[in-house]
Structures are given as C-alpha cells and as structure tokens.
Design an enzyme around this catalytic site. Sequence first.
Site, PDB file in Angstrom:
ATOM      1  N   ARG A 173       0.870  -1.227  -0.240  1.00 17.26           N
ATOM      2  CA  ARG A 173       0.076  -0.030  -0.131  1.00 17.26           C
ATOM      3  C   ARG A 173       0.881   1.226  -0.003  1.00 17.26           C
ATOM      4  O   ARG A 173       0.372   2.332  -0.394  1.00 17.26           O
ATOM      5  CB  ARG A 173      -0.936  -0.009   1.177  1.00 17.26           C
ATOM      6  CG  ARG A 173      -1.970  -1.088   1.229  1.00 17.26           C
ATOM      7  CD  ARG A 173      -2.664  -1.015   2.398  1.00 17.26           C
ATOM      8  NE  ARG A 173      -1.906  -1.858   3.272  1.00 17.26           N
ATOM      9  CZ  ARG A 173      -2.584  -2.420   4.651  1.00 17.26           C
ATOM     10  NH1 ARG A 173      -3.756  -2.178   4.776  1.00 17.26           N
ATOM     11  NH2 ARG A 173      -1.817  -3.075   5.285  1.00 17.26           N
ATOM     12  N   ASP A 226       3.793 -24.219   5.113  1.00 15.33           N
ATOM     13  CA  ASP A 226       4.093 -24.372   6.623  1.00 15.33           C
ATOM     14  C   ASP A 226       5.522 -24.649   6.684  1.00 15.33           C
ATOM     15  O   ASP A 226       6.176 -25.535   6.126  1.00 15.33           O
ATOM     16  CB  ASP A 226       3.332 -25.713   6.801  1.00 15.33           C
ATOM     17  CG  ASP A 226       3.559 -25.841   8.605  1.00 15.33           C
ATOM     18  OD1 ASP A 226       4.554 -25.821   8.817  1.00 15.33           O
ATOM     19  OD2 ASP A 226       2.561 -26.102   9.282  1.00 15.33           O
ATOM     20  N   HIS A 227       6.084 -23.531   7.081  1.00  9.65           N
ATOM     21  CA  HIS A 227       7.619 -23.526   6.913  1.00  9.65           C
ATOM     22  C   HIS A 227       8.464 -24.762   7.531  1.00  9.65           C
ATOM     23  O   HIS A 227       9.335 -24.975   7.202  1.00  9.65           O
ATOM     24  CB  HIS A 227       8.181 -22.064   7.237  1.00  9.65           C
ATOM     25  CG  HIS A 227       8.466 -21.947   8.831  1.00  9.65           C
ATOM     26  ND1 HIS A 227       7.311 -21.595   9.709  1.00  9.65           N
ATOM     27  CD2 HIS A 227       9.589 -22.082   9.509  1.00  9.65           C
ATOM     28  CE1 HIS A 227       7.789 -21.340  10.644  1.00  9.65           C
ATOM     29  NE2 HIS A 227       9.294 -21.716  10.729  1.00  9.65           N
ATOM     30  N   LYS A 283       5.566 -20.416  24.576  1.00 11.81           N
ATOM     31  CA  LYS A 283       6.748 -19.275  24.513  1.00 11.81           C
ATOM     32  C   LYS A 283       7.211 -19.241  25.761  1.00 11.81           C
ATOM     33  O   LYS A 283       6.852 -19.571  26.667  1.00 11.81           O
ATOM     34  CB  LYS A 283       5.943 -18.105  24.021  1.00 11.81           C
ATOM     35  CG  LYS A 283       5.239 -18.244  22.648  1.00 11.81           C
ATOM     36  CD  LYS A 283       5.981 -17.362  21.662  1.00 11.81           C
ATOM     37  CE  LYS A 283       5.283 -17.387  20.182  1.00 11.81           C
ATOM     38  NZ  LYS A 283       6.359 -17.640  19.094  1.00 11.81           N
ATOM     39  N   GLU A 305      10.096 -22.455  22.874  1.00 10.86           N
ATOM     40  CA  GLU A 305      10.748 -21.253  22.241  1.00 10.86           C
ATOM     41  C   GLU A 305      10.785 -20.639  23.439  1.00 10.86           C
ATOM     42  O   GLU A 305      10.098 -20.386  24.500  1.00 10.86           O
ATOM     43  CB  GLU A 305       9.573 -20.531  21.473  1.00 10.86           C
ATOM     44  CG  GLU A 305       9.398 -21.210  20.251  1.00 10.86           C
ATOM     45  CD  GLU A 305       8.566 -20.352  19.023  1.00 10.86           C
ATOM     46  OE1 GLU A 305       9.043 -19.572  18.386  1.00 10.86           O
ATOM     47  OE2 GLU A 305       7.202 -20.171  19.199  1.00 10.86           O
ATOM     48  N   LYS A 308      11.979 -27.610   6.607  1.00  8.68           N
ATOM     49  CA  LYS A 308      13.144 -27.710   7.339  1.00  8.68           C
ATOM     50  C   LYS A 308      13.633 -28.992   7.094  1.00  8.68           C
ATOM     51  O   LYS A 308      13.151 -30.114   6.973  1.00  8.68           O
ATOM     52  CB  LYS A 308      12.777 -27.647   8.858  1.00  8.68           C
ATOM     53  CG  LYS A 308      12.436 -26.419   9.476  1.00  8.68           C
ATOM     54  CD  LYS A 308      12.432 -26.548  11.026  1.00  8.68           C
ATOM     55  CE  LYS A 308      11.605 -25.155  11.249  1.00  8.68           C
ATOM     56  NZ  LYS A 308      12.470 -24.039  11.509  1.00  8.68           N
ATOM     57  N   LYS A 339       0.328 -19.015   6.563  1.00  8.13           N
ATOM     58  CA  LYS A 339      -0.505 -19.201   7.561  1.00  8.13           C
ATOM     59  C   LYS A 339      -0.719 -17.776   8.303  1.00  8.13           C
ATOM     60  O   LYS A 339      -0.003 -16.713   8.308  1.00  8.13           O
ATOM     61  CB  LYS A 339       0.205 -20.037   8.372  1.00  8.13           C
ATOM     62  CG  LYS A 339       1.453 -19.691   9.163  1.00  8.13           C
ATOM     63  CD  LYS A 339       1.924 -20.487  10.324  1.00  8.13           C
ATOM     64  CE  LYS A 339       1.276 -19.899  11.758  1.00  8.13           C
ATOM     65  NZ  LYS A 339       2.384 -19.397  12.487  1.00  8.13           N
ATOM     66  N   HIS A 372       2.332 -26.343  12.556  1.00  2.75           N
ATOM     67  CA  HIS A 372       3.409 -27.017  12.632  1.00  2.75           C
ATOM     68  C   HIS A 372       3.607 -28.330  13.400  1.00  2.75           C
ATOM     69  O   HIS A 372       4.172 -29.367  12.890  1.00  2.75           O
ATOM     70  CB  HIS A 372       4.508 -26.394  13.310  1.00  2.75           C
ATOM     71  CG  HIS A 372       4.788 -24.703  12.781  1.00  2.75           C
ATOM     72  ND1 HIS A 372       4.356 -24.422  11.296  1.00  2.75           N
ATOM     73  CD2 HIS A 372       4.858 -23.641  13.338  1.00  2.75           C
ATOM     74  CE1 HIS A 372       4.690 -23.389  11.139  1.00  2.75           C
ATOM     75  NE2 HIS A 372       4.944 -22.630  12.491  1.00  2.75           N
ATOM     76  N   ASP A 401      -1.215 -20.828  16.397  1.00  2.77           N
ATOM     77  CA  ASP A 401       0.134 -20.428  15.965  1.00  2.77           C
ATOM     78  C   ASP A 401       1.265 -21.539  15.723  1.00  2.77           C
ATOM     79  O   ASP A 401       1.740 -21.588  14.768  1.00  2.77           O
ATOM     80  CB  ASP A 401       0.994 -19.524  17.028  1.00  2.77           C
ATOM     81  CG  ASP A 401       2.056 -18.873  16.537  1.00  2.77           C
ATOM     82  OD1 ASP A 401       2.084 -18.390  15.265  1.00  2.77           O
ATOM     83  OD2 ASP A 401       3.136 -18.668  17.099  1.00  2.77           O
TER      84      ASP A 401
HETATM   85  C1  BG6 Z   1       5.894 -19.228  13.387  1.00  2.66           C
HETATM   86  C2  BG6 Z   1       5.105 -18.887  14.379  1.00  2.66           C
HETATM   87  O1  BG6 Z   1       4.997 -20.027  12.267  1.00  2.66           O
HETATM   88  O2  BG6 Z   1       6.683 -20.038  13.774  1.00  2.66           O
HETATM   89  C3  BG6 Z   1       5.968 -18.189  15.358  1.00  2.66           C
HETATM   90  O3  BG6 Z   1       4.032 -17.788  13.987  1.00  2.66           O
HETATM   91  C4  BG6 Z   1       7.105 -19.038  15.854  1.00  2.66           C
HETATM   92  O4  BG6 Z   1       5.244 -17.362  16.603  1.00  2.66           O
HETATM   93  C5  BG6 Z   1       7.878 -19.483  14.605  1.00  2.66           C
HETATM   94  O5  BG6 Z   1       7.822 -18.259  16.513  1.00  2.66           O
HETATM   95  C6  BG6 Z   1       8.775 -20.653  14.878  1.00  2.66           C
HETATM   96  O6  BG6 Z   1       9.632 -20.885  13.930  1.00  2.66           O
HETATM   97  P1  BG6 Z   1      10.934 -21.781  13.938  1.00  2.66           P
HETATM   98  O7  BG6 Z   1      11.269 -22.117  12.507  1.00  2.66           O
HETATM   99  O8  BG6 Z   1      11.703 -20.535  14.637  1.00  2.66           O
HETATM  100  O9  BG6 Z   1      10.620 -22.740  14.925  1.00  2.66           O
END
Ligand code: BG6
Length: 518
Positions: free
Chosen positions: A65, A206-207, A369, A245, A211, A177, A269, A264
Amino acid sequence: MTLSPVPENPLRDVGLRLHRTPPPCTLIIFGVTGDLASRKLLPALYNLALRRLLPTGFTVVGYARREKNHEPFRQEMHEAVAQFSRTTPLQEAVWKSFAEGLFYQQGNFDDPAGYRKLKEMLEQAERERGTGGNRLFYLATPPAFFPEIISQLGAAGLVQAISGSERRPWSRIIIEKPFGHDLASAQELNRQVLQVFHEDQVYRIDHYLGKETVQNLLVFRFANGIFEPIWNRRYVDHVQITVAESLGVEGRGDYYETAGVIRDIIQNHMLQLLSLTAMEPPVTAEANAIRDEKVKVLRAIRPIRPDEVGQYTVRGQYGPGVIAGERVPGYREEPDVAPDSVTETYAALKLYIDSWRWAGVPFYLRSGKRLPKRVTEIAIQFKGVPLMLFANGAGNDIEPNVLGLNIQPDEGIALRFGAKVPGPAMRIRPVAMDFRYGAAFGDAAPDAYERLLLDCMLGDSTLFTRRDEVEAAWQFITPIIEGWKASQPHFPNYAAGTWGPEESQRFMEQDGRRWRRL
Ligand code: BG6
C-alpha cells in the site's frame, strides 16, 4: 468459475528431482513491506541467487500500500537481506544482478486500478525479462486480506487457468498461515481460493515442512529398513513432540492475541510433525501419495470434545520471569496484549490415533513461548523389556530406549540405550548413539523458505499442505478451542523461563510418565 484438473507430471517424483532449476518466472509478493518479506522471503531469494538456483530473468514484484519507487525499495531490501541473510557478508555482485529484477508496485489490496497497473507491469517484465508469463503470487499480508486479493487477481485476469505444462505459462499462489482461524473459516477460505485457482495451483505454506530435519523424517523412516518394523504399538510406549521457544511474542501481540499457541504452532507445525511421524508408508514419493497418507493420520486422531479438554489438555500463559539471566515481562505486559488476556502461550495435549498401527499409544504434544530454551524434538519412547534381569535403582539407572529426533537447533538423531558401566559390578547407565547433521554433512542447511520457494517454482507441492489436510487439522483443533472458551483459566500460571505450568507435569505424572528433560 471451476477449472479442470491438470494431470500430475510423473517426473515430479522426489527420487527424480535432481535437476532443480525452475523455469523463468515472476514472483509477486503482496504485503512486501511487512516483516515476513524482509526477514524471510528476500533473504531466501538472495540465497537462492547465491547458490545459482534461480532461473534466468527471475523477477520479483513487490505489491503493497505504501508509495515507493523501485530504487528505494531495492535499497530497503538490500538492508533487510544484509541484516537477515543466513550467509554473510552480502556478495554485492550477486545482489546487484538479483536487484535488477526487483520492482515495486504501489496499490491498495481492494483497488482494481492497482491490479490493472500490476498487470501492465507484469506484462512488461515478461516481455523484457523473458519470464515466459509464469507467475507466482505470494500472500504475505495479514490474513484478513487474503480473500480480497484472491478475488481481485481473478477479476483482473491475472491468473492463468492452469498450473503449468511444458508449453503454457503457469500461475501459482502461496498462502501463508494462518489458513483460517477455525474449521468454518478455513473451509470458507478454501472455497474462495478455489473459485480462482485450481487446487494444483495452491501452495499452502507451513515452513516446518521446509526444514531439512523435518524432510529427513521421511528418509529416516522409509529409506531405512530397521526402524519401520518397530514403529508401531507393539514396540512404542508413547511419543512426545515438543516445540519449545524461549522467545516471547516479539512485537506481534496483536496477531498473537487472536491466535495463541494452538493456532500459531499446534494446528499447523505440530500436526505436520505428528502426521509425518505417524503416517503409513506412501505408495510413491509423489506429492499426493505422501499427502494422502498424512491426511489419513489427521483423520484418525480421536476427537477431543469440548467437554473433554480438562482431561486431555493443559494450557498456560507466562508471567514475568528470567531467561538466560535476563528479566523478561509477562505476556500480559507485552505491547498490544490485553492486561487481562486469556490467550494461551503454552499448551500440552494428549491424543490417540485410532489406527491399527497406533491404537492405544498416546502422543503427547507440548509447545510454549518463553520456555527455558528453543528446542523442537520428536521422541519415540519404546516399551521396556518383557522381563528385567537387572535390578533397577541401587546404582542402576535403567531407562526405556528413546529415539530422539532433534529438529532444531542441534539437528540430529540420538538413540538412548542402557550400557554397562565398566568395572567389576553390573551397573547400568543410559548412553546415546548420536548422529549430528553438522558433523556428518558440514554444510549449513538452507533456510526452509529457500526450499519451499524453489519447490513452488518447480511445481512440486509435496511440502505444502493440501486442502483436505488443513481442514482435517482444524477439525481436530476447533473443538479444543471451543472447550477452552467455556471456562476461565487462571493466568498467568507459569513464569517465563520455566517449562510451563505445574499442571502440565501432573498431566504426565497421572499417566505414570514424564516430559523429557531437554
Ligand atoms: C511461526 C510462528 O509460524 O513459527 C512463530 O508464527 C514462531 O510464533 C515460529 O516463533 C517458529 O518457527 P521456527 O522456525 O523458529 O521454529
């Protein structure tokens, strides 16, 4: 509009995917001025350029934007990549040639004029840079904009009707996501997406699936003969999956308030980790064969009804505490978080997969967290021996075998077993056979986004979530969220820097088990 399916390319078989240079294309990033683009997407693209994995003429158009010209945009991205790239220092020659293909288009997400200008820019780039009309759209905006952008793309005629073939240009879309916030909203979003794109063109990211260690789960299980025969209820006592985390919400209080750890991390994940751990061997390594098996696991999870959440789940929220010697505020003190927030930052679940392989084997999942450290691990805990010949206690420490798959940060796999302590007495102590990625392969693993962006350009959806998968995950998660809503939690109930609420320890103890010390 409904689109007819495109036949799968048989050469997409994982085993045959050795040459990995995609065809020329343009990547259009919506929401390019946001965090994701600067922290993850641009650094990943630059590293792909560095590894010479991008096609010639590769072009990026950032759409957002704010008013901006190409040059200041390139400058900002340069700074972002210099700061966040996994490889440093920045190789200026590589950056320079990459940045020549970097463009910016200002536009509101709901303004057709912006999409018309985008179309002109794409056509010009396609002519001048030879991208062959192949387009990859990336939705990196807040999710509230997804439906609007998708429908505008359709209305502006920006989407080619097919996902690609040797001769005709393709269009694909990557959707970040959160994909919905419950079952109904995920179904609705799927419906909206599929009005404009065919499922084969949709890449729900979904990252975690990008990995290396997560992908290695498939290799570990299905390229080795010795583990699969014991990977079942006859030998496995239980499975623990942890995504811990140490970070807090990192300025994302606004988003996190609407998500909590269940949306989240757990819905996406963790359920991905679970399905890769528990799935049956697929019949081929082709994307849909793998996803068919994953979705079967999700469907086989025994539902947890809203009135059962007390029995099968624990939730928590961190208060102030100390992490790595530093005082950190509680969740309720984070910016953009309500002072009486009941959003959970920790959750543990016990679930069962009702299948022949897993009947009766509990799977314990926990994520939070502000736990003492960052660690993601899948642990398969095996049953003890049928008859113990050696006395436990009194100098003997006999523990069941555990196979620990460490996803991050110390990527590796360790098998714990009992060994005799050297000496005249028959003393037993647990030891580990340890495999470490770093030591075995040397090279640092590429970032998940590098792999996933490349796969999408190659038309390989193996590591992306299919429509039925995402819905099956929500189907399991939604009643838990409903159950939690029905009662008021006493938050905060754990201090930052501890392993979650007391209750989560009792949760395991009542089953005669304990969380692994990580
Ligand atoms: C994300 C979440 O999808 O994954 C975050 O939104 C989280 O809150 C993160 O910290 C964790 O990813 P990774 O790759 O650091 O384990």
